[in-house]
Design a protein around this motif. Structure first.
Motif, PDB file in Angstrom:
ATOM      1  N   ASP A  19       0.761  -1.413  -0.091  1.00  0.00           N
ATOM      2  CA  ASP A  19      -0.138  -0.462  -0.397  1.00  0.00           C
ATOM      3  C   ASP A  19       1.061   1.290   0.295  1.00  0.00           C
ATOM      4  OD1 ASP A  19      -2.240  -1.517  -0.037  1.00  0.00           O
ATOM      5  OD2 ASP A  19      -2.049  -1.484   2.222  1.00  0.00           O
ATOM      6  N   ALA A  20       0.293   2.269   1.211  1.00  0.00           N
ATOM      7  CA  ALA A  20       1.902   3.631   1.322  1.00  0.00           C
ATOM      8  C   ALA A  20       3.289   3.094   1.602  1.00  0.00           C
ATOM      9  CB  ALA A  20       0.514   4.577   1.794  1.00  0.00           C
ATOM     10  N   VAL A  21       3.647   2.285   1.655  1.00  0.00           N
ATOM     11  CA  VAL A  21       4.812   2.051   2.413  1.00  0.00           C
ATOM     12  C   VAL A  21       5.453   1.048   1.580  1.00  0.00           C
ATOM     13  CG1 VAL A  21       5.575   0.609   4.265  1.00  0.00           C
ATOM     14  CG2 VAL A  21       3.793   2.351   4.658  1.00  0.00           C
ATOM     15  N   ALA A  22       6.884   1.529   1.362  1.00  0.00           N
ATOM     16  CA  ALA A  22       7.688   0.874   0.402  1.00  0.00           C
ATOM     17  C   ALA A  22       8.441   0.156   1.402  1.00  0.00           C
ATOM     18  CB  ALA A  22       7.974   0.531  -0.929  1.00  0.00           C
ATOM     19  N   THR A  23       9.476  -1.090   0.514  1.00  0.00           N
ATOM     20  CA  THR A  23      10.616  -1.656   1.750  1.00  0.00           C
ATOM     21  C   THR A  23      11.371  -2.039   0.479  1.00  0.00           C
ATOM     22  OG1 THR A  23       9.092  -2.493   3.513  1.00  0.00           O
ATOM     23  CG2 THR A  23      10.873  -3.255   3.809  1.00  0.00           C
ATOM     24  N   VAL A  24      12.503  -1.165   0.612  1.00  0.00           N
ATOM     25  CA  VAL A  24      14.051  -1.421   0.208  1.00  0.00           C
ATOM     26  C   VAL A  24      15.100  -1.894   1.349  1.00  0.00           C
ATOM     27  CG1 VAL A  24      16.082  -0.351  -0.611  1.00  0.00           C
ATOM     28  CG2 VAL A  24      13.054   0.754  -1.077  1.00  0.00           C
ATOM     29  N   THR A  25      14.835  -3.793   0.667  1.00  0.00           N
ATOM     30  CA  THR A  25      15.823  -4.566   1.525  1.00  0.00           C
ATOM     31  C   THR A  25      16.971  -4.585   0.667  1.00  0.00           C
ATOM     32  OG1 THR A  25      13.656  -5.693   2.676  1.00  0.00           O
ATOM     33  CG2 THR A  25      16.187  -6.521   2.398  1.00  0.00           C
ATOM     34  N   ASP A 204      15.913  -7.070  17.826  1.00  0.00           N
ATOM     35  CA  ASP A 204      14.552  -7.982  17.809  1.00  0.00           C
ATOM     36  C   ASP A 204      13.527  -7.883  17.487  1.00  0.00           C
ATOM     37  OD1 ASP A 204      15.043  -7.725  20.092  1.00  0.00           O
ATOM     38  OD2 ASP A 204      13.700  -9.386  21.145  1.00  0.00           O
ATOM     39  N   GLN A 205      14.096  -5.803  18.047  1.00  0.00           N
ATOM     40  CA  GLN A 205      12.503  -4.800  17.541  1.00  0.00           C
ATOM     41  C   GLN A 205      12.616  -3.623  16.414  1.00  0.00           C
ATOM     42  OE1 GLN A 205      11.469  -3.024  21.612  1.00  0.00           O
ATOM     43  NE2 GLN A 205      11.724  -4.350  22.608  1.00  0.00           N
ATOM     44  N   LEU A 206      13.443  -3.690  16.433  1.00  0.00           N
ATOM     45  CA  LEU A 206      14.008  -3.303  14.715  1.00  0.00           C
ATOM     46  C   LEU A 206      13.095  -3.042  14.069  1.00  0.00           C
ATOM     47  CD1 LEU A 206      16.523  -0.902  13.978  1.00  0.00           C
ATOM     48  CD2 LEU A 206      17.362  -3.013  12.637  1.00  0.00           C
ATOM     49  N   ASP A 207      12.315  -3.823  13.104  1.00  0.00           N
ATOM     50  CA  ASP A 207      11.187  -4.355  12.322  1.00  0.00           C
ATOM     51  C   ASP A 207      10.194  -3.621  12.884  1.00  0.00           C
ATOM     52  OD1 ASP A 207      13.237  -4.963  10.190  1.00  0.00           O
ATOM     53  OD2 ASP A 207      12.996  -7.012  10.289  1.00  0.00           O
ATOM     54  N   ALA A 208       9.940  -3.979  14.105  1.00  0.00           N
ATOM     55  CA  ALA A 208       8.157  -3.532  14.921  1.00  0.00           C
ATOM     56  C   ALA A 208       8.680  -1.807  14.774  1.00  0.00           C
ATOM     57  CB  ALA A 208       8.321  -4.073  15.922  1.00  0.00           C
ATOM     58  N   ALA A 209       9.274  -1.599  15.237  1.00  0.00           N
ATOM     59  CA  ALA A 209       9.414   0.152  15.895  1.00  0.00           C
ATOM     60  C   ALA A 209       9.757   0.572  14.453  1.00  0.00           C
ATOM     61  CB  ALA A 209      10.956   0.336  15.974  1.00  0.00           C
ATOM     62  N   SER A 210      10.336   0.109  13.247  1.00  0.00           N
ATOM     63  CA  SER A 210      10.230   0.280  11.757  1.00  0.00           C
ATOM     64  C   SER A 210       8.479   0.842  11.661  1.00  0.00           C
ATOM     65  CB  SER A 210      11.256   0.183  10.715  1.00  0.00           C
ATOM     66  OG  SER A 210      12.446  -0.048  11.308  1.00  0.00           O
ATOM     67  N   ARG A 211       7.904  -0.234  11.465  1.00  0.00           N
ATOM     68  CA  ARG A 211       6.534  -0.089  11.329  1.00  0.00           C
ATOM     69  C   ARG A 211       6.001   0.835  11.623  1.00  0.00           C
ATOM     70  NH1 ARG A 211       7.863  -5.986  10.687  1.00  0.00           N
ATOM     71  NH2 ARG A 211       6.762  -5.914  13.309  1.00  0.00           N
ATOM     72  N   ASP A 212       6.318   1.067  13.681  1.00  0.00           N
ATOM     73  CA  ASP A 212       5.288   1.948  14.110  1.00  0.00           C
ATOM     74  C   ASP A 212       5.673   3.004  13.430  1.00  0.00           C
ATOM     75  OD1 ASP A 212       4.449  -0.543  15.745  1.00  0.00           O
ATOM     76  OD2 ASP A 212       5.555  -0.377  17.188  1.00  0.00           O
ATOM     77  N   LEU A 213       7.083   3.696  13.344  1.00  0.00           N
ATOM     78  CA  LEU A 213       7.538   5.008  13.153  1.00  0.00           C
ATOM     79  C   LEU A 213       6.349   5.302  11.462  1.00  0.00           C
ATOM     80  CD1 LEU A 213       8.432   7.425  12.741  1.00  0.00           C
ATOM     81  CD2 LEU A 213      10.536   6.315  12.430  1.00  0.00           C
ATOM     82  N   ALA A 214       6.783   4.170  10.523  1.00  0.00           N
ATOM     83  CA  ALA A 214       5.504   4.584   9.409  1.00  0.00           C
ATOM     84  C   ALA A 214       4.695   4.108   8.890  1.00  0.00           C
ATOM     85  CB  ALA A 214       5.910   2.467   8.596  1.00  0.00           C
ATOM     86  N   ALA A 215       3.876   3.847  10.188  1.00  0.00           N
ATOM     87  CA  ALA A 215       2.219   3.727  10.546  1.00  0.00           C
ATOM     88  C   ALA A 215       1.981   5.462  11.273  1.00  0.00           C
ATOM     89  CB  ALA A 215       2.286   3.248  11.581  1.00  0.00           C
ATOM     90  N   ALA A 216       3.322   5.789  11.861  1.00  0.00           N
ATOM     91  CA  ALA A 216       1.937   7.401  12.491  1.00  0.00           C
ATOM     92  C   ALA A 216       2.774   8.145  11.572  1.00  0.00           C
ATOM     93  CB  ALA A 216       3.308   7.318  14.403  1.00  0.00           C
ATOM     94  N   LEU A 217       3.500   8.209  10.697  1.00  0.00           N
ATOM     95  CA  LEU A 217       4.227   9.053  10.197  1.00  0.00           C
ATOM     96  C   LEU A 217       1.879   9.432   8.837  1.00  0.00           C
ATOM     97  CD1 LEU A 217       7.876   7.861   8.827  1.00  0.00           C
ATOM     98  CD2 LEU A 217       6.790  10.631   9.640  1.00  0.00           C
ATOM     99  N   LEU A 218       2.088   8.143   8.477  1.00  0.00           N
ATOM    100  CA  LEU A 218       0.915   7.884   7.622  1.00  0.00           C
ATOM    101  C   LEU A 218      -0.868   8.831   7.788  1.00  0.00           C
ATOM    102  CD1 LEU A 218       1.523   4.284   6.161  1.00  0.00           C
ATOM    103  CD2 LEU A 218       2.213   6.782   4.814  1.00  0.00           C
ATOM    104  N   ALA A 219      -0.605   8.833   9.469  1.00  0.00           N
ATOM    105  CA  ALA A 219      -1.299   8.893  10.203  1.00  0.00           C
ATOM    106  C   ALA A 219      -1.887  10.832   9.254  1.00  0.00           C
ATOM    107  CB  ALA A 219      -1.326   8.994  11.510  1.00  0.00           C
ATOM    108  N   ALA A 220      -1.001  11.681   9.147  1.00  0.00           N
ATOM    109  CA  ALA A 220      -1.527  13.002   9.095  1.00  0.00           C
ATOM    110  C   ALA A 220      -1.203  12.628   7.665  1.00  0.00           C
ATOM    111  CB  ALA A 220      -0.102  13.899   9.174  1.00  0.00           C
ATOM    112  N   PRO A 221      -2.407  14.072   7.139  1.00  0.00           N
ATOM    113  CA  PRO A 221      -2.727  14.057   5.472  1.00  0.00           C
ATOM    114  C   PRO A 221      -1.237  14.763   4.608  1.00  0.00           C
ATOM    115  CG  PRO A 221      -4.403  15.266   6.722  1.00  0.00           C
ATOM    116  CD  PRO A 221      -3.312  15.047   7.637  1.00  0.00           C
TER     117      PRO A 221
END
Length: 263
Positions: A19-25, A204-221
């Motif tokens: 959706d609105a989040v891309a991941t480059v690995t 072991d929380q790095l990926d989860a923290a990244s997802r949480d920050l991405a979700a927070a950034l998507l909250a605003a228009p």
């Protein structure tokens, strides 16, 4: 585009879109995600391939290290297969060398586009080109085992993959000079304290923290975030009065948009 579409997977780089989040690995953990011209071209291609729906890009590396920097094969006489060696490039015309380095830099420039917010999720070693790739992003989350280092000067070189500008902006001239000239490691606590890392978490929380920050950034228009990013990224190059003017213009655009008035 459906969830978790794979858009690109080549030369040690994989781009997926949810959706609105891309991941480059970075996908070569056996070599600690060492970098090469082919990887840089793939990173630049990933930037060009981003769908317009993407608002946040997360950059991560597989394995124990984010990226240990430039693959040392670059300095071998034979270089990489199908690539000119760095030593051969140095013997060529200056204009060609400049153009080649400019092409390499393209892998590091698109992460700060105003239409996206980029997050580097960094664990283990982020050395040289790896450090500069993390610096290319807007935000950085570090694992507790993160080790940043700029080793170019110890090789007789300079950081040339766009890392010097964000480093000075983040930590100041004196600390940036000391980090680059000594090549020392910057560990998690210092990275967070000096602003190199926005947040430090257990590995072991790095990926989860990244997802949480991405979700927070998507909250605003989206348009509000785009305008705000443009204001902040341009602030250092503007005078106080110029920034006031830019704020008024941006707010005017937002108010007219909210009122349904097209520019």
């Amino acid at each position: 585009m459906t969830s978790l579409d794979s858009v690109l997977d080549k030369d040690g780089v994989r781009l997926t879109v949810d959706d609105a989040v891309a991941t480059v690995t970075l996908t070569n953990p056996a070599k600690r995600n060492a970098q090469s011209p082919a990887l840089w071209r793939a990173l630049a291609e990933a930037g060009r391939a981003l769908p317009g729906s993407v608002r946040v890009v997360v950059l991560r590396g597989e394995g124990k290290s984010f990226s240990a920097g430039l693959d040392r094969q670059a300095f071998a006489p034979e270089g990489f297969d199908g690539e000119p060696s760095f030593l051969d490039m140095a013997r060529g015309p200056e204009s060609e060398l400049d153009a080649t380095i400019a092409e390499y830099q393209e892998a590091f420039t698109w992460w700060r586009r105003n239409d996206i917010v980029s997050i580097a999720a960094v664990q283990g070693h982020a050395i040289g080109a790896g450090f500069q790739l993390a610096l290319a992003c807007d935000l950085r989350i570090g694992a507790e085992d993160v080790q940043f280092a700029m080793r170019e000067t110890s090789l007789g070189l300079v950081p040339d993959l766009t890392g010097t500008h964000p480093l000075v902006n983040l930590v100041g001239y004196a600390r940036a000079l000391e980090i680059c000239a000594t090549g020392r490691f910057v560990h998690a606590e210092e990275a967070e304290r000096t602003g190199l890392a926005n947040l430090v978490v257990p590995a072991d929380q790095l990926d989860a923290a990244s997802r949480d920050l991405a979700a927070a950034l998507l909250a605003a228009p989206r348009d509000a975030v785009v305008e705000t990013k443009a204001l902040l990224s341009g602030a250092l190059s503007r005078t106080y009065e110029e920034q006031r003017t830019a704020e008024r213009a941006a707010q005017g655009r937002r108010l007219r948009d909210l009122a349904g008035i097209a520019d």
